[in-house]
Design a protein around this motif. Structure first.
Motif, PDB file in Angstrom:
ATOM      1  N   ASP A 294       0.811  -1.219   0.000  1.00  0.00           N
ATOM      2  CA  ASP A 294       0.000   0.000   0.000  1.00  0.00           C
ATOM      3  C   ASP A 294       0.844   1.269   0.000  1.00  0.00           C
ATOM      4  N   ILE A 295       2.157   1.141  -0.056  1.00  0.00           N
ATOM      5  CA  ILE A 295       3.036   2.305   0.003  1.00  0.00           C
ATOM      6  C   ILE A 295       2.739   3.317  -1.113  1.00  0.00           C
ATOM      7  N   PRO A 296       2.459   2.886  -2.362  1.00  0.00           N
ATOM      8  CA  PRO A 296       2.133   3.895  -3.386  1.00  0.00           C
ATOM      9  C   PRO A 296       0.937   4.767  -2.996  1.00  0.00           C
ATOM     10  N   THR A 297      -0.055   4.182  -2.327  1.00  0.00           N
ATOM     11  CA  THR A 297      -1.203   4.963  -1.871  1.00  0.00           C
ATOM     12  C   THR A 297      -0.772   5.993  -0.832  1.00  0.00           C
ATOM     13  N   LEU A 298       0.065   5.577   0.097  1.00  0.00           N
ATOM     14  CA  LEU A 298       0.572   6.512   1.106  1.00  0.00           C
ATOM     15  C   LEU A 298       1.368   7.630   0.442  1.00  0.00           C
ATOM     16  N   ALA A 299       2.206   7.278  -0.533  1.00  0.00           N
ATOM     17  CA  ALA A 299       3.018   8.289  -1.207  1.00  0.00           C
ATOM     18  C   ALA A 299       2.136   9.338  -1.885  1.00  0.00           C
ATOM     19  N   ARG A 300       1.095   8.894  -2.592  1.00  0.00           N
ATOM     20  CA  ARG A 300       0.201   9.845  -3.260  1.00  0.00           C
ATOM     21  C   ARG A 300      -0.484  10.752  -2.243  1.00  0.00           C
ATOM     22  N   PHE A 301      -0.907  10.183  -1.127  1.00  0.00           N
ATOM     23  CA  PHE A 301      -1.597  10.965  -0.106  1.00  0.00           C
ATOM     24  C   PHE A 301      -0.667  12.024   0.488  1.00  0.00           C
ATOM     25  N   LEU A 302       0.539  11.631   0.846  1.00  0.00           N
ATOM     26  CA  LEU A 302       1.468  12.573   1.471  1.00  0.00           C
ATOM     27  C   LEU A 302       1.834  13.703   0.528  1.00  0.00           C
TER      28      LEU A 302
END
Length: 275
Positions: A110-118
């Motif tokens: 799920d890291i890509p989702t976190l990256a987009r959010f941040l």
């Protein structure tokens, strides 16, 4: 949390109007975890009273709403995030960090989702991320991936150290309740930014709590010498003595770093008298 039933009349005056409770807590500690915002976004008027009760250097680490982090898992959250950021705007610089506590099911994939959010967060806000998937601690590749993602936006990784709590079986009702609810998280003593944030869970026995935080006293002192500005939150299962323990932690750090400013003097729980 800035009020607790066991503090009333002992650490804080009782009765105490709701609009005065945070002011009295701020006499004990200079930072607070904004955990209530996880369950509901407060109104701006309410948040404005928080600002009125605290000095300009007081630190709120405000947790993002559950709908953002757990229900929608950082996806399609523009509306609730706009409402949340608007609500906390009265805090100004007191909003020291946005606490992004993620569920245990939020893993390395799920890291890509976190990256987009941040990347979409306003630059005025500093994010701090708490992960609970063990893979981030045990898989070096997952650790590096998360650290690299956080570095892109100068986000901190919040460790929630429960190792001292889970060393021995529980001995009180509060400990037994926490035993079934708190995550068994590894200890991680690493700062990624100039604003490290630590969450530490001890035991209801103060001596056991103090015994378990030694590594954090040393780490905090080291960070201060490096020019960082750490924030440490001390918990116990019943939290009955959390404010006094937090002050003791601060004193132990000051013993190593004497130039660290002392905490404020608490407002007396009872009015002083001549007799």
């Amino acid at each position: 949390m800035w009020t607790h039933r066991s503090w009333q009349g002992r650490l804080l005056p009782h009765p105490l109007p709701a609009r005065e409770r945070l002011r009295h807590y701020a006499g004990w500690c200079n930072a607070v975890e904004g955990n209530t915002t996880f369950y509901a976004t407060p109104g701006r008027e309410t948040v404005a009273t928080w600002a009125e009760q605290t000095g300009p250097d007081f630190r709120f680490v405000v947790k993002l709403p559950k709908v953002v982090t757990h229900d929608r898992r950082l996806t399609d959250v523009d509306q609730p995030m706009r409402a949340f950021l608007d609500a906390i705007e009265p805090l100004g610089a007191r909003a020291y960090a946005l606490w992004v506590q993620l569920p245990g099911s939020f893993g390395p994939d799920d890291i890509p989702t976190l990256a987009r959010f941040l990347r979409r967060l306003p630059a005025a806000h500093r994010p701090a991320v708490e992960v609970r998937d063990p893979a981030f601690f045990t898989d070096p590749r997952a650790t590096r991936l998360l650290e690299a993602t956080l570095a892109e936006t100068d986000a901190e990784w919040i460790p929630f150290d429960t190792t001292a709590f889970f060393t021995d079986p529980p001995t009180s009702d509060a400990e037994r309740d926490a035993w079934t609810k708190k995550p068994r998280m590894p200890s991680r003593v690493v700062a990624l930014t100039d604003r490290p944030i630590v969450r530490y869970l001890g035991r209801d026995d103060p001596a056991r709590t103090v015994e378990g935080w030694r590594r954090w006293v040393d780490a905090t002192a080291t960070w201060l010498r490096e020019g960082r500005s750490p924030t440490v939150f001390v918990h116990t299962p019943d939290n009955a003595d959390a404010p006094t323990l937090a002050r003791r932690f601060h004193d132990e750090v000051r013993a190593q770093v004497p130039e660290l400013d002392p905490l404020p003097e608490p407002i007396p729980a009872e009015p002083t008298t001549l007799f």
